[in-house]
Every structure is written in C-alpha cells, then in structure tokens.
Design a protein around this motif. Structure first.
Motif, PDB file in Angstrom:
ATOM      1  N   GLU A  40      41.333  77.366  41.165  1.00 32.44           N
ATOM      2  CA  GLU A  40      41.173  76.001  41.634  1.00 32.44           C
ATOM      3  C   GLU A  40      39.737  75.541  41.375  1.00 32.44           C
ATOM      4  O   GLU A  40      38.787  76.264  41.634  1.00 32.44           O
ATOM      5  N   GLY A  41      39.595  74.351  40.857  1.00 30.37           N
ATOM      6  CA  GLY A  41      38.273  73.826  40.497  1.00 30.37           C
ATOM      7  C   GLY A  41      37.993  73.920  39.020  1.00 30.37           C
ATOM      8  O   GLY A  41      37.085  73.253  38.515  1.00 30.37           O
ATOM      9  N   SER A  42      38.737  74.742  38.311  1.00 30.83           N
ATOM     10  CA  SER A  42      38.555  74.853  36.858  1.00 30.83           C
ATOM     11  C   SER A  42      39.144  73.627  36.176  1.00 30.83           C
ATOM     12  O   SER A  42      39.983  72.902  36.748  1.00 30.83           O
ATOM     13  N   ASP A  43      38.705  73.378  34.949  1.00 30.92           N
ATOM     14  CA  ASP A  43      39.177  72.188  34.233  1.00 30.92           C
ATOM     15  C   ASP A  43      40.687  72.205  34.032  1.00 30.92           C
ATOM     16  O   ASP A  43      41.378  71.197  34.253  1.00 30.92           O
ATOM     17  N   VAL A  44      41.215  73.341  33.595  1.00 29.72           N
ATOM     18  CA  VAL A  44      42.665  73.440  33.327  1.00 29.72           C
ATOM     19  C   VAL A  44      43.450  73.246  34.609  1.00 29.72           C
ATOM     20  O   VAL A  44      44.493  72.569  34.620  1.00 29.72           O
ATOM     21  N   HIS A  45      42.962  73.806  35.703  1.00 27.47           N
ATOM     22  CA  HIS A  45      43.662  73.655  36.985  1.00 27.47           C
ATOM     23  C   HIS A  45      43.687  72.178  37.392  1.00 27.47           C
ATOM     24  O   HIS A  45      44.738  71.656  37.815  1.00 27.47           O
ATOM     25  N   LEU A  46      42.562  71.498  37.260  1.00 26.55           N
ATOM     26  CA  LEU A  46      42.482  70.091  37.622  1.00 26.55           C
ATOM     27  C   LEU A  46      43.363  69.237  36.714  1.00 26.55           C
ATOM     28  O   LEU A  46      44.060  68.320  37.178  1.00 26.55           O
ATOM     29  N   MET A  47      43.371  69.519  35.421  1.00 24.95           N
ATOM     30  CA  MET A  47      44.191  68.763  34.483  1.00 24.95           C
ATOM     31  C   MET A  47      45.681  68.930  34.801  1.00 24.95           C
ATOM     32  O   MET A  47      46.461  67.957  34.785  1.00 24.95           O
ATOM     33  N   ALA A  48      46.081  70.161  35.086  1.00 22.94           N
ATOM     34  CA  ALA A  48      47.492  70.437  35.403  1.00 22.94           C
ATOM     35  C   ALA A  48      47.906  69.734  36.689  1.00 22.94           C
ATOM     36  O   ALA A  48      49.003  69.149  36.778  1.00 22.94           O
ATOM     37  N   LYS A  49      47.050  69.771  37.695  1.00 26.27           N
ATOM     38  CA  LYS A  49      47.358  69.138  38.977  1.00 26.27           C
ATOM     39  C   LYS A  49      47.499  67.632  38.813  1.00 26.27           C
ATOM     40  O   LYS A  49      48.412  67.011  39.377  1.00 26.27           O
ATOM     41  N   THR A  50      46.603  67.023  38.025  1.00 20.16           N
ATOM     42  CA  THR A  50      46.642  65.573  37.811  1.00 20.16           C
ATOM     43  C   THR A  50      47.917  65.157  37.073  1.00 20.16           C
ATOM     44  O   THR A  50      48.603  64.194  37.457  1.00 20.16           O
ATOM     45  N   LEU A  51      48.271  65.895  36.027  1.00 15.53           N
ATOM     46  CA  LEU A  51      49.484  65.557  35.259  1.00 15.53           C
ATOM     47  C   LEU A  51      50.755  65.777  36.094  1.00 15.53           C
ATOM     48  O   LEU A  51      51.738  65.032  35.958  1.00 15.53           O
ATOM     49  N   LEU A  52      50.744  66.798  36.933  1.00 13.71           N
ATOM     50  CA  LEU A  52      51.900  67.052  37.786  1.00 13.71           C
ATOM     51  C   LEU A  52      52.122  65.900  38.761  1.00 13.71           C
ATOM     52  O   LEU A  52      53.267  65.482  39.009  1.00 13.71           O
ATOM     53  N   GLU A  53      51.032  65.378  39.327  1.00 10.54           N
ATOM     54  CA  GLU A  53      51.155  64.249  40.248  1.00 10.54           C
ATOM     55  C   GLU A  53      51.707  63.019  39.535  1.00 10.54           C
ATOM     56  O   GLU A  53      52.568  62.303  40.078  1.00 10.54           O
ATOM     57  N   LYS A  54      51.226  62.746  38.336  1.00  6.88           N
ATOM     58  CA  LYS A  54      51.730  61.611  37.570  1.00  6.88           C
ATOM     59  C   LYS A  54      53.215  61.785  37.234  1.00  6.88           C
ATOM     60  O   LYS A  54      53.997  60.831  37.263  1.00  6.88           O
ATOM     61  N   PHE A  55      53.581  63.012  36.896  1.00  4.10           N
ATOM     62  CA  PHE A  55      54.986  63.290  36.587  1.00  4.10           C
ATOM     63  C   PHE A  55      55.863  63.047  37.815  1.00  4.10           C
ATOM     64  O   PHE A  55      56.949  62.438  37.711  1.00  4.10           O
TER      65      PHE A  55
END
Length: 377
Positions: A174-189
């Motif tokens: 958590e806090g890493s770029d990939v983790h943040l990117m995945a979380k953001t895209l999941l919310e949009k989905f």
C-alpha cells in the motif's frame, strides 16, 4: 343305473383350468404392485407440496388446469428460450465491453494490459502470493473468443476485472504506485459497473423464472405420464378381473355338477337321497357348526355363500339361519361337517381322503364326458 368313467383328457382339462386361474392371479398381483408404485409416486409428490413454502403453493394453485405441453413442444420452447437469452446476454456483454474499453484507455491502465512479466521483473515469489494471475488483455481476448471457450455471462467478466486489480493491490505494498493505480481504476470500474448491474440482475431474474417454468412443465409432463400409466394399468386390471370372473363362473359350474354328483352318491350311500333334513338333524348340524375351527367355519360359510350371494362370508360377525337354508345347502354342510370331524381320526384320514378324491374324479368325468347309459327296463 348311471356309469361314470374318468379319462386322462378329463383330468388334463381340470388341471388346465387350475393353471389358467393361477396365471391370472399372478398377473393381477403384478398389476396391483405397479398401481401401488404409481400411487406411491403421487403420495410422495403430495408430501413435497405440503412441505413447500406458501409462495410455491400459491404458484401451484395458479398452475392447476394449465395446458400440459408435449415433450417435443418443450424442447422447441427450450431452444427458443435459450436463443433469446443468449442474444440478451450478448447485448449485456457488449455494454460491458464499453466499460472495459473505457478502463483500458485510462492513462494508468498500461501496467494491467498484459500478463505480469514475472521472470523479466525478477518476481520470484509472485506465484506464491498470487494464486490466479489475470490482466485486462486476457479478459478482452476471452470476451472475443469464437471457439466456445469465452465468457458465458457478464458476472464472470466482472469477477476477472476485479481480480486484476485485487492481485495488484495484494502483491504491491500500500502506498506504492502500482497499488495506488490499481485501487483508483478499481473504484472507477465499480462506479460504471453499478450502472449496468440493474440490467444484469433483471436478466438473471428472468432466466430464473424461465427455468422454474421449464421445470414445472417437465413435472407436469411426468405427472401426466404417470396418470396415463395408471389408467392403462387400471384398464388392464379390469380386463383381467373380467376374464378371471368368467373363468371362475366356468369352474364353479363344473364344480357344482361335480359336488352335486358326489353328494348324490354320498347321500345314496347314507340312505338320505332326496330326504328332507329333520328339525333334530338341523339342530345337530347347527351345534356341529358352532364347534368348527375358525378355518373350517370359513369354509362352511363359503358353502352357504354359494347359494346366498348377499352373505358376507369374511365379516367379523355372521348370523346363520339354519332354517332359511335350502335342502341342498343343508346336506352339503352336513357332509362337510361330518368329513371335518371324521378327519380328526388320523388312522382313517388317509383312506377317507382317497375315497373322497375318487368320488370327485368320478363326478368330474360324469360332467365332462356327459356319457351315461339308459336305465335297463
């Protein structure tokens, strides 16, 4: 004087009647067993209906009297239903494809478009942490598959899209770029998925109702099949019973002549032929009947029932009016009772049985052959 002889064909005819009656009884037993099996089917069905919910009971009440479609018609309806459902699902998947395309075009979607390069990135523990790898490119390819290996419904695609981002957040801290990117895209989905979800739910409900109706129709077909089977068995059972009754009448007619002939000979030997039974003999006969065993008493009642069709010989209590019986019935009862009590003497039982058998055989020969000699002048 009348002479009676017994030939081999006559004995064979009697045996043939007995075999036919036995065969019919066996067939009746088998048919009754089949009827009981079908009745058990309906008994179990009724138990299931009673244990079902109130809603199902209301549905079944509404379905009473509905037309029962044939198996061929059900197959046609099922084919049309599946075809229509497949088209509706294709439309839902097309709409889902729009959502997937929007997510894939996001500026942060590039790490999730191809399978993770585990070897190239040196992720030696990746398969220990991630049980089922997934990426958006693989999902897109499977949605477009034409060989039957593609997705069958929208929820399966939704689950894999979530898996892409869940895997990324699970493996990357958590806090890493990939983790943040995945979380953001999941919310949009999830936001876009919620817009399509009502249509998916409606389709699933429709499929469930159609499947329930198909199952109900199949149950109605099974019940109709059992109903026809019951009717066929009942008709066959009735025919067998009719045939049995006809055979019984034929045998009874022959037996009556045999018994009459045998009784005449027996009565002649005793000096009572054509003699009316006295009041004293009737009292003695009544007392003797009262001393009979249950088995022998039933046999005596059967003798009375032959000339009294309304008598229920197997009833718990039967009142016998000796004075109301015909002379032939009284003498038949008298001979029967006499044979029963004489049979108690074991030393003479065998001889009496042989003698009786000979008398009956002679009488049968007289009936079947119908040969007699004119009285000498």
């Amino acid at each position: 004087m009348e002479t009676v002889t017994m030939s081999t064909p006559d004995i064979a005819e009697v045996d043939q009647f007995r075999c036919r009656v036995d065969e019919i009884f066996q067939k009746v037993d088998k048919l009754e067993k089949k009827v009981n099996e079908v009745e058990q089917f309906y008994l179990n069905a009724n138990k299931k209906k009673k244990s079902s919910s109130k809603g199902n009971s209301i549905r079944e009440e509404q379905d009473k009297g509905r037309h029962v479609p044939s198996i061929k018609k059900q197959q046609q309806d099922a084919s049309q239903r599946e075809s229509a459902a497949a088209k509706r699902m294709q439309e839902l998947m097309r709409q889902f494809g729009t959502i997937l395309r929007q997510i894939s075009q996001h500026k942060w979607a590039w790490p999730f478009m191809q399978p993770v390069d585990v070897k190239g990135l040196g992720l030696h523990d990746y398969y220990k942490v991630i049980e089922k790898p997934m990426d958006l490119g693989t999902i897109k390819n499977q949605m477009e598959a034409k060989d039957g290996t593609g997705y069958k419904n929208v929820r399966a695609i939704c689950a894999d899209v979530r898996l892409v981002f869940d895997n990324a957040m699970k493996y990357n801290e958590e806090g890493s770029d990939v983790h943040l990117m995945a979380k953001t895209l999941l919310e949009k989905f999830e936001e876009k998925w919620q817009l399509l979800l009502p249509k998916v739910t409606e389709e699933e409900k429709r499929r469930e109702e159609e499947e329930a109706e198909a199952q109900l129709n199949m149950q109605l077909v099974r019940e109709a099949s059992h109903a026809k089977k019951v009717q066929a068995i009942s008709n066959e059972l009735y025919e067998v019973d009719t045939h049995l009754e006809q055979l019984r009448e034929t045998v009874v007619q022959k037996c009556r002549v045999v018994i009459s002939t045998s009784m005449s000979k027996h009565a002649s030997d005793m000096g009572v032929e054509h003699r009316k039974m006295s009041t004293k003999d009737k009292r003695n006969l009544g007392a003797a009947i009262a001393r009979l065993s249950t088995e022998d008493l039933n046999k005596a009642l059967e003798i009375i029932a032959q000339s009294n069709p309304g008598l229920q010989a197997m009833a718990e209590e039967v009142e016998i009016d000796i004075d109301a019986q015909s002379e032939s019935t009284l003498w038949r009862l008298n001979f029967f009772v006499k044979d029963v009590f004489e049979g108690c003497d074991k030393s003479t039982a065998g001889n009496k049985k042989k003698k009786r058998k000979k008398e009956i055989c002679d009488a049968i020969a007289q009936t079947v052959k119908k040969k007699s000699k004119k009285p000498s002048s």
